[in-house]
Design an enzyme around this catalytic site. Structure first.
Site, PDB file in Angstrom:
ATOM      1  N   ASP A 111       6.619   1.084  -9.022  1.00  0.00           N
ATOM      2  CA  ASP A 111       5.863   0.566 -10.161  1.00  0.00           C
ATOM      3  C   ASP A 111       6.309   1.271 -11.444  1.00  0.00           C
ATOM      4  O   ASP A 111       6.837   2.382 -11.398  1.00  0.00           O
ATOM      5  CB  ASP A 111       4.360   0.818  -9.969  1.00  0.00           C
ATOM      6  CG  ASP A 111       3.819   0.095  -8.739  1.00  0.00           C
ATOM      7  OD1 ASP A 111       4.434  -0.900  -8.322  1.00  0.00           O
ATOM      8  OD2 ASP A 111       2.783   0.546  -8.210  1.00  0.00           O
TER       9      ASP A 111
HETATM   10  N1  URA Z   1       3.154   2.087  -3.642  1.00  0.00           N
HETATM   11  C1  URA Z   1       2.613   1.823  -4.855  1.00  0.00           C
HETATM   12  O1  URA Z   1       1.432   1.525  -4.971  1.00  0.00           O
HETATM   13  N2  URA Z   1       3.411   1.889  -5.921  1.00  0.00           N
HETATM   14  C2  URA Z   1       4.713   2.246  -5.869  1.00  0.00           C
HETATM   15  O2  URA Z   1       5.383   2.322  -6.898  1.00  0.00           O
HETATM   16  C3  URA Z   1       5.262   2.525  -4.610  1.00  0.00           C
HETATM   17  C4  URA Z   1       4.451   2.432  -3.503  1.00  0.00           C
END
Ligand code: URA
Length: 248
Positions: A111
């Site tokens: 993310d």
């Molecule tokens: N899980 C998440 O919620 N976000 C990420 O970036 C990676 C794994």
């Protein structure tokens, strides 16, 4: 399509740039000045087509063809895991090797606000193997959340929780690092890679993730000497272990 896969021809200046021998403009000049040899003969045309079967040297050094390249990036928060975006900074914008190869992509996504290990390569087969749901490659994250965590949470992660109506997570490991009334930290190991997986799993336990960092993916561990935004090439051993080959 890989521009140079399967013996496909590349311009001599592009070949040398892809192998990190210099920038396109420096290389063009050098080639015109007679510094490049193709199969032992001086080649002054930067547009001369070469393939991986040709022996190429520049400034007296043989430049072997490397089909695939692998970078470890310590992704900082605030950049997106895409190859191109007109408005937002991407993880590829952070890799500024001179005249960087144009066929790189990140293996999976983190993310925008997640930090940590991101593998960047042009090796589609390896990417596929690492991301394939059938392979169950372990990913370890360090997470901070907005409230306490306890044994019940560890148990719920271990049993494989019903995260949402249509998402039952595979058994995962939660190791609590510290827990207080309004904050806790933990290491989480998951074997799948669903969208917002870690955040959704904690949410199902009534917690919001306030900080998330990926520490490893299979055998590849984030090099803590890399500050957020920094990167390096993988070592030969790291590449071999990722491909599941024996190390010496
Ligand atoms: N899980 C998440 O919620 N976000 C990420 O970036 C990676 C794994």
């Amino acid at each position: 399509m890989g521009r140079s896969a399967g013996g496909e021809a590349l311009r001599l200046d592009r070949y040398l740039a892809d192998m990190g021998a210099g920038t396109r403009s420096e290389l063009k000049k050098g080639i015109r000045a007679g510094l490049a040899l193709v199969n032992g003969k001086v080649e002054k045309d930067p547009g001369r087509k070469v393939t991986e079967e040709d022996t190429v040297s520049f400034r007296g050094r043989e430049i072997a063809y490397e089909k695939y390249v692998y970078y470890m990036l310590h992704k900082p928060a605030g950049v997106i895991s895409a190859t191109e975006d007109r408005r937002q900074k991407t993880v590829l914008d952070l890799i500024e090797e001179e005249d960087m190869r144009k066929d790189l992509f990140p293996v999976g996504r983190l993310d925008r606000d997640t930090e940590g290990l991101l593998l960047i390569t042009n090796d589609g087969d390896l990417s596929h193997a690492l991301l394939s749901p059938a392979r169950h490659v372990d990913k370890v994250y360090y997470a901070e959340v907005d409230g306490p965590l306890g044994d019940q949470d560890e148990k719920a992660f271990a049993e494989g929780m019903q995260v949402e109506e249509d998402f039952r997570a595979l058994p995962a490991r939660l190791e609590i690092v510290g827990s207080g009334p309004d904050k806790a930290s933990a290491l989480v190991t998951v074997r799948e890679g669903k969208f917002h997986q870690i955040k959704r799993m904690f949410k199902a336990r009534g917690r919001e993730v306030t900080y998330l960092k990926r520490l490893s993916m299979g055998p590849l561990v984030l090099d803590e000497r890399l500050l957020p935004g920094q990167w390096r090439r993988l070592t030969k051993e790291e590449i071999r272990s990722l491909k599941g080959e024996e190390t010496d």
